[in-house]
Enzyme design. Structure first.
Site, PDB file in Angstrom:
ATOM      1  CG  ASN A  50      -1.648  -1.388   0.980  1.00 18.88           C
ATOM      2  OD1 ASN A  50      -2.141  -1.332   0.362  1.00 18.88           O
ATOM      3  ND2 ASN A  50      -2.186  -1.919   2.581  1.00 18.88           N
ATOM      4  CG  HIS A 136     -10.263  -2.274   7.846  1.00 17.57           C
ATOM      5  ND1 HIS A 136      -9.564  -2.218   9.501  1.00 17.57           N
ATOM      6  CD2 HIS A 136      -9.007  -2.867   7.494  1.00 17.57           C
ATOM      7  CE1 HIS A 136      -8.180  -2.700   9.455  1.00 17.57           C
ATOM      8  NE2 HIS A 136      -8.154  -3.483   7.836  1.00 17.57           N
ATOM      9  CD  GLU A 180     -13.626   0.681   4.942  1.00 19.48           C
ATOM     10  OE1 GLU A 180     -11.915   0.363   4.257  1.00 19.48           O
ATOM     11  OE2 GLU A 180     -13.368   0.215   5.890  1.00 19.48           O
ATOM     12  CB  SER A 184      -9.502  -1.873   2.477  1.00 21.18           C
ATOM     13  OG  SER A 184      -9.977  -3.384   3.237  1.00 21.18           O
ATOM     14  CG  ASP A 207     -10.849   3.815   7.833  1.00 20.77           C
ATOM     15  OD1 ASP A 207      -9.468   4.899   7.071  1.00 20.77           O
ATOM     16  OD2 ASP A 207     -10.430   2.523   7.813  1.00 20.77           O
ATOM     17  CG  HIS A 210      -6.777   1.499   0.674  1.00 23.54           C
ATOM     18  ND1 HIS A 210      -5.923   0.788   0.756  1.00 23.54           N
ATOM     19  CD2 HIS A 210      -7.078   1.376   2.233  1.00 23.54           C
ATOM     20  CE1 HIS A 210      -5.267   0.142   1.848  1.00 23.54           C
ATOM     21  NE2 HIS A 210      -6.668  -0.349   2.369  1.00 23.54           N
ATOM     22  CE  LYS A 240      -3.498   0.876   4.547  1.00 27.05           C
ATOM     23  NZ  LYS A 240      -4.596  -0.139   5.650  1.00 27.05           N
TER      24      LYS A 240
HETATM   25  C1  LIG Z   1      -4.785  -0.549   6.489  1.00 23.11           C
HETATM   26  C2  LIG Z   1      -6.442   0.088   7.144  1.00 23.11           C
HETATM   27  C3  LIG Z   1      -6.510  -0.005   8.254  1.00 23.11           C
HETATM   28  C4  LIG Z   1      -5.837  -0.210   9.221  1.00 23.11           C
HETATM   29  O1  LIG Z   1      -4.507   0.956   9.289  1.00 23.11           O
HETATM   30  P1  LIG Z   1      -3.399   0.538   9.873  1.00 23.11           P
HETATM   31  O2  LIG Z   1      -1.835   1.864  10.562  1.00 23.11           O
HETATM   32  O3  LIG Z   1      -2.567  -0.274   8.549  1.00 23.11           O
HETATM   33  O4  LIG Z   1      -3.321  -0.298  11.509  1.00 23.11           O
HETATM   34  C5  LIG Z   1      -8.081   1.008   8.395  1.00 23.11           C
HETATM   35  N1  LIG Z   1      -8.541   0.992   7.385  1.00 23.11           N
HETATM   36  C6  LIG Z   1      -8.519   0.784   6.304  1.00 23.11           C
HETATM   37  C7  LIG Z   1      -9.768   0.990   5.884  1.00 23.11           C
HETATM   38  C8  LIG Z   1      -7.001   0.084   5.900  1.00 23.11           C
HETATM   39  O5  LIG Z   1      -7.579  -0.108   5.115  1.00 23.11           O
END
Ligand SMILES: *Cc1c(COP(=O)(O)O)cnc(C)c1O
Length: 399
Positions: A50, A136, A180, A184, A207, A210, A240
């Site tokens: 990522n 997620h 989101e 993801s 969230d 990405h 990421k």
């Molecule tokens: C990767 C991810 C997370 C977690 O983030 P980290 O910093 O890797 O713990 C949370 N939400 C989504 C949608 C993700 O893809």
């Protein structure tokens, strides 16, 4: 021993349960394994990272991390409310808040802990979460799925279903819609306008793990959406597109102050290293300054999609750097992943329970670590593999 009817009552029974589960996971091609990368592994052929903008390898980000270590040492030494919060963290939080156009940014150790921490606080306050089914794992854990009595899930990106689920909530509860920016495992995006319209008198949390740094006119993910000010809380990661690690929660003063009082993952966990904050700031400055990063990524996404269309591959409906090839069966997804690995390409198979049953896939990701020619080589290899494997061809091609 059936896990639904009987709980293990001593260590020996625990061992039996573990052994039988591991055996079953192997049988169903669902056993997960840790595979270590080496420092010389060629990122040009990694189609599963990522690190979208290649910032984990960027000279300015590396230099900032190194200088940060000289200035501060290696660790923060304490949790943020004790003595772990430094001016390096504070400056980063302020610069992010300004860039996003929000009142406040809080820093967390990971996106996982940010989501879980925030959602635990809001659920305790009595809000009723309504989450997109494809959210997620950290969101599921934050809302205490499946134990929580008060929780609704709506079909992925289906806002008619969201409205239907909302209408069934008890009248005396405040809904918290959670979705989101970019999903993801599918690479598709939520419709921010539709979510803002749906929240009505409730609250909305997104969230954008990405999207931050990558999507939107200025690379600000959901913050580039005109209705961003209507989103109550946005979380995102620095692991990421930022190429480092750690995470943020972007919100208003009142919610931020409340999280400082009660978000357990913030209060009871050592702050990330101040040098890491300096590295994240360098990544932020690179993203702000250099819009060509996003256009170079777009070029790779388009090349990938053109190649996949020429081979009639069954891709998900994604315009982002996450491009899933839907294979279906676990065995076939693993077979394709292994065949690609044998030719030097890292393309990890994603299986249930990370994705719904029957939708095992190769989750390809595009990154500036890859050259355009590596992308073309990938497809030459896929074409070769499919030419020699009818079963895989049937699984991967649109008929
Ligand atoms: C990767 C991810 C997370 C977690 O983030 P980290 O910093 O890797 O713990 C949370 N939400 C989504 C949608 C993700 O893809």
């Amino acid at each position: 021993m059936d896990k639904n009817t009987e709980m293990p009552q001593n260590a020996q029974q625990v061992r039996e349960v573990l052994a039988s589960r591991l055996h079953m996971q192997s049988e169903k091609q669902l056993r997960r394994t840790l595979t270590a990368q080496t420092s010389v592994q060629d990122r040009n052929y990694n189609f599963s990272s990522n690190d979208y903008l290649g910032l984990s390898q960027h000279p300015e980000v590396i230099a900032a991390f190194q200088k940060g270590i000289s200035d501060w040492g290696t660790g923060a030494g304490a949790s943020p409310l004790v003595t772990g919060y430094t001016t390096a963290h504070q400056t980063l939080a302020e610069e992010l808040a300004e860039w996003f156009g929000v009142e406040r940014v809080l820093l967390f150790n990971s996106g996982f802990s940010a989501n879980q921490g925030v959602l635990q606080v809001l659920c305790k306050l009595g809000l009723t979460p309504i989450i997109d089914k494809l959210c997620h794992a950290s969101i599921y854990d934050g809302v205490n799925y499946p134990s929580s009595q008060r929780l609704a899930r709506f079909q992925h990106n289906n806002y008619a279903d969201l409205a239907a689920k909302q209408s069934k909530l008890p009248a005396n509860t405040c809904p918290l819609i959670v979705s989101e920016g970019v999903f993801s495992m599918d690479g598709d995006s939520a419709d921010v306008s539709a979510l803002v319209a749906a929240k009505n008198t409730g609250m909305l949390m997104l969230d954008d793990a990405h999207g931050i740094g990558v999507t939107g006119a200025r690379g600000r993910g959901v913050f580039d959406h005109p209705q961003a000010p209507e989103i109550d809380i946005v979380t995102g990661t620095f692991g990421k597109a930022f190429g480092v690690a750690g995470a943020f929660v972007a919100t208003d003063h009142q919610i931020a102050d409340s999280l400082v009082q009660s978000a357990r993952h913030l209060i009871y966990s050592t702050a990330f290293a101040p040098a890491q904050a300096d590295a994240i700031r360098a990544a932020l400055n690179t993203i702000k300054r250099d819009q060509s990063l996003q256009s170079a990524l777009t070029e790779r996404i388009q090349l990938f999609k053109r190649n996949a269309a020429a081979l009639k591959l069954r891709l998900g409906a994604s315009d982002t750097a996450i491009q899933p090839l839907l294979v279906g069966s676990n065995t076939l997804a693993l077979r394709l992943s292994q065949a690609l690995a044998d030719s030097g390409f890292q393309c990890i198979a994603i299986r249930p329970p990370t994705v719904p049953k029957g939708t095992a896939r190769i989750r390809f990701t595009l990154s500036l670590n890859q050259s355009l020619s590596a992308i073309n080589q990938l497809f030459a290899t896929i074409a070769d593999i499919l030419d020699n494997d009818q079963e895989l061809t049937d699984a991967c091609r649109i008929r």
